[in-house]
Design a protein around this motif. Structure first.
Motif, PDB file in Angstrom:
ATOM      1  N   TRP A  70      61.007 -16.786 -76.601  1.00 10.25           N
ATOM      2  CA  TRP A  70      60.779 -15.393 -76.957  1.00 10.25           C
ATOM      3  C   TRP A  70      61.469 -15.053 -78.284  1.00 10.25           C
ATOM      4  O   TRP A  70      60.883 -14.410 -79.152  1.00 10.25           O
ATOM      5  CB  TRP A  70      61.277 -14.493 -75.829  1.00 10.25           C
ATOM      6  CG  TRP A  70      61.200 -13.032 -76.138  1.00 10.25           C
ATOM      7  CD1 TRP A  70      60.090 -12.251 -76.156  1.00 10.25           C
ATOM      8  CD2 TRP A  70      62.287 -12.182 -76.487  1.00 10.25           C
ATOM      9  NE1 TRP A  70      60.423 -10.963 -76.483  1.00 10.25           N
ATOM     10  CE2 TRP A  70      61.770 -10.901 -76.693  1.00 10.25           C
ATOM     11  CE3 TRP A  70      63.662 -12.393 -76.629  1.00 10.25           C
ATOM     12  CZ2 TRP A  70      62.567  -9.825 -77.044  1.00 10.25           C
ATOM     13  CZ3 TRP A  70      64.455 -11.314 -76.976  1.00 10.25           C
ATOM     14  CH2 TRP A  70      63.903 -10.051 -77.176  1.00 10.25           C
ATOM     15  N   VAL A  71      62.718 -15.511 -78.451  1.00  9.25           N
ATOM     16  CA  VAL A  71      63.453 -15.257 -79.690  1.00  9.25           C
ATOM     17  C   VAL A  71      62.732 -15.901 -80.868  1.00  9.25           C
ATOM     18  O   VAL A  71      62.589 -15.294 -81.933  1.00  9.25           O
ATOM     19  CB  VAL A  71      64.912 -15.769 -79.583  1.00  9.25           C
ATOM     20  CG1 VAL A  71      65.587 -15.792 -80.943  1.00  9.25           C
ATOM     21  CG2 VAL A  71      65.705 -14.927 -78.599  1.00  9.25           C
ATOM     22  N   LEU A  72      62.254 -17.119 -80.688  1.00  8.43           N
ATOM     23  CA  LEU A  72      61.524 -17.817 -81.745  1.00  8.43           C
ATOM     24  C   LEU A  72      60.271 -17.034 -82.156  1.00  8.43           C
ATOM     25  O   LEU A  72      59.982 -16.885 -83.349  1.00  8.43           O
ATOM     26  CB  LEU A  72      61.144 -19.226 -81.285  1.00  8.43           C
ATOM     27  CG  LEU A  72      60.423 -20.101 -82.296  1.00  8.43           C
ATOM     28  CD1 LEU A  72      61.328 -20.392 -83.489  1.00  8.43           C
ATOM     29  CD2 LEU A  72      59.981 -21.399 -81.646  1.00  8.43           C
ATOM     30  N   ILE A  73      59.552 -16.513 -81.182  1.00  5.58           N
ATOM     31  CA  ILE A  73      58.358 -15.715 -81.479  1.00  5.58           C
ATOM     32  C   ILE A  73      58.754 -14.446 -82.224  1.00  5.58           C
ATOM     33  O   ILE A  73      58.125 -14.076 -83.225  1.00  5.58           O
ATOM     34  CB  ILE A  73      57.585 -15.381 -80.184  1.00  5.58           C
ATOM     35  CG1 ILE A  73      56.966 -16.644 -79.605  1.00  5.58           C
ATOM     36  CG2 ILE A  73      56.510 -14.333 -80.444  1.00  5.58           C
ATOM     37  CD1 ILE A  73      56.423 -16.477 -78.196  1.00  5.58           C
ATOM     38  N   CYS A  74      59.815 -13.775 -81.767  1.00  9.32           N
ATOM     39  CA  CYS A  74      60.252 -12.531 -82.406  1.00  9.32           C
ATOM     40  C   CYS A  74      60.701 -12.754 -83.843  1.00  9.32           C
ATOM     41  O   CYS A  74      60.402 -11.952 -84.728  1.00  9.32           O
ATOM     42  CB  CYS A  74      61.382 -11.889 -81.598  1.00  9.32           C
ATOM     43  SG  CYS A  74      60.835 -11.194 -80.036  1.00  9.32           S
ATOM     44  N   VAL A  75      61.415 -13.833 -84.090  1.00 13.09           N
ATOM     45  CA  VAL A  75      61.896 -14.138 -85.439  1.00 13.09           C
ATOM     46  C   VAL A  75      60.736 -14.393 -86.387  1.00 13.09           C
ATOM     47  O   VAL A  75      60.802 -14.059 -87.566  1.00 13.09           O
ATOM     48  CB  VAL A  75      62.849 -15.360 -85.392  1.00 13.09           C
ATOM     49  CG1 VAL A  75      63.117 -15.911 -86.766  1.00 13.09           C
ATOM     50  CG2 VAL A  75      64.149 -14.980 -84.716  1.00 13.09           C
ATOM     51  N   ASN A  76      59.654 -14.951 -85.874  1.00 14.66           N
ATOM     52  CA  ASN A  76      58.509 -15.295 -86.710  1.00 14.66           C
ATOM     53  C   ASN A  76      57.399 -14.247 -86.683  1.00 14.66           C
ATOM     54  O   ASN A  76      56.304 -14.489 -87.180  1.00 14.66           O
ATOM     55  CB  ASN A  76      57.955 -16.661 -86.295  1.00 14.66           C
ATOM     56  CG  ASN A  76      58.913 -17.774 -86.675  1.00 14.66           C
ATOM     57  OD1 ASN A  76      59.238 -17.951 -87.838  1.00 14.66           O
ATOM     58  ND2 ASN A  76      59.404 -18.494 -85.679  1.00 14.66           N
ATOM     59  N   THR A  77      57.673 -13.088 -86.114  1.00 14.39           N
ATOM     60  CA  THR A  77      56.711 -11.988 -86.096  1.00 14.39           C
ATOM     61  C   THR A  77      57.259 -10.880 -86.980  1.00 14.39           C
ATOM     62  O   THR A  77      58.361 -10.382 -86.749  1.00 14.39           O
ATOM     63  CB  THR A  77      56.505 -11.465 -84.654  1.00 14.39           C
ATOM     64  OG1 THR A  77      56.088 -12.555 -83.839  1.00 14.39           O
ATOM     65  CG2 THR A  77      55.453 -10.381 -84.613  1.00 14.39           C
ATOM     66  N   GLU A  78      56.483 -10.504 -88.004  1.00 16.23           N
ATOM     67  CA  GLU A  78      56.978  -9.542 -88.987  1.00 16.23           C
ATOM     68  C   GLU A  78      57.115  -8.131 -88.426  1.00 16.23           C
ATOM     69  O   GLU A  78      58.099  -7.463 -88.643  1.00 16.23           O
ATOM     70  CB  GLU A  78      56.064  -9.531 -90.210  1.00 16.23           C
ATOM     71  CG  GLU A  78      56.185 -10.808 -91.028  1.00 16.23           C
ATOM     72  CD  GLU A  78      55.351 -10.768 -92.281  1.00 16.23           C
ATOM     73  OE1 GLU A  78      55.075  -9.660 -92.786  1.00 16.23           O
ATOM     74  OE2 GLU A  78      54.979 -11.839 -92.767  1.00 16.23           O
TER      75      GLU A  78
ATOM     76  N   LYS B 218      57.669  -5.301 -85.643  1.00 22.78           N
ATOM     77  CA  LYS B 218      58.313  -5.151 -84.339  1.00 22.78           C
ATOM     78  C   LYS B 218      57.303  -4.792 -83.256  1.00 22.78           C
ATOM     79  O   LYS B 218      57.438  -5.179 -82.108  1.00 22.78           O
ATOM     80  CB  LYS B 218      59.402  -4.082 -84.390  1.00 22.78           C
ATOM     81  CG  LYS B 218      60.651  -4.538 -85.079  1.00 22.78           C
ATOM     82  CD  LYS B 218      61.742  -3.499 -84.944  1.00 22.78           C
ATOM     83  CE  LYS B 218      63.011  -3.988 -85.610  1.00 22.78           C
ATOM     84  NZ  LYS B 218      64.108  -3.045 -85.468  1.00 22.78           N
ATOM     85  N   SER B 219      56.272  -4.030 -83.642  1.00 23.20           N
ATOM     86  CA  SER B 219      55.277  -3.588 -82.654  1.00 23.20           C
ATOM     87  C   SER B 219      54.457  -4.747 -82.104  1.00 23.20           C
ATOM     88  O   SER B 219      53.858  -4.624 -81.039  1.00 23.20           O
ATOM     89  CB  SER B 219      54.339  -2.549 -83.269  1.00 23.20           C
ATOM     90  OG  SER B 219      53.627  -3.128 -84.361  1.00 23.20           O
ATOM     91  N   GLN B 220      54.417  -5.865 -82.813  1.00 24.74           N
ATOM     92  CA  GLN B 220      53.632  -7.016 -82.356  1.00 24.74           C
ATOM     93  C   GLN B 220      54.455  -8.003 -81.536  1.00 24.74           C
ATOM     94  O   GLN B 220      53.939  -8.977 -81.029  1.00 24.74           O
ATOM     95  CB  GLN B 220      53.019  -7.743 -83.558  1.00 24.74           C
ATOM     96  CG  GLN B 220      51.980  -6.925 -84.289  1.00 24.74           C
ATOM     97  CD  GLN B 220      51.446  -7.646 -85.510  1.00 24.74           C
ATOM     98  OE1 GLN B 220      52.049  -8.586 -86.018  1.00 24.74           O
ATOM     99  NE2 GLN B 220      50.297  -7.196 -85.992  1.00 24.74           N
TER     100      GLN B 220
END
Length: 109
Positions: A58-66, A68-70
């Motif tokens: 989850w952290v990896l996905i969040c770090v690579n998603t520009e 926040k809403s996505q």
């Protein structure tokens, strides 16, 4: 009683757990004592490792998603015996935000 000595993963014990109401699950979670749980220490450690891997993913996905809403919601931990799923946090909708604003400004309830 013979049922008490069945393995936690048995069909009978699973069926009994699945029949618990949310209130009974919450009650068990409140007075839960993991050291007296039906899972072995090895199973508890494995569940903790699975939770950690899900969290890292989850952290990896969040770090690579520009935006926040996505970003996805954080992962649910694996359910442990005697604990129900986490309750979702209530979302503040525009209508309820307007109603709250009216109440804070002295509007009638």
């Amino acid at each position: 009683m013979l049922i008490e000595h069945l393995p936690a993963e048995s069909h009978t014990m699973t069926a009994l757990r699945n029949e618990l109401t949310p209130m009974q699950l919450a009650e068990q979670a409140d007075r839960g004592e993991p050291e007296k749980g039906r899972w072995s220490q090895q199973e508890q450690l494995l569940a903790t490792a699975v939770d950690a891997i899900r969290r890292l993913e989850w952290v990896l996905i969040c770090v690579n998603t520009e935006k926040k809403s996505q970003r996805p919601d954080p992962p649910e931990p694996m359910r442990r015996p005697g604990a129900g799923p986490r309750k979702k946090k209530a979302q503040l909708t525009e209508g309820s935000a307007n109603r709250l604003f009216q109440l804070l400004q002295g509007g009638a309830a």
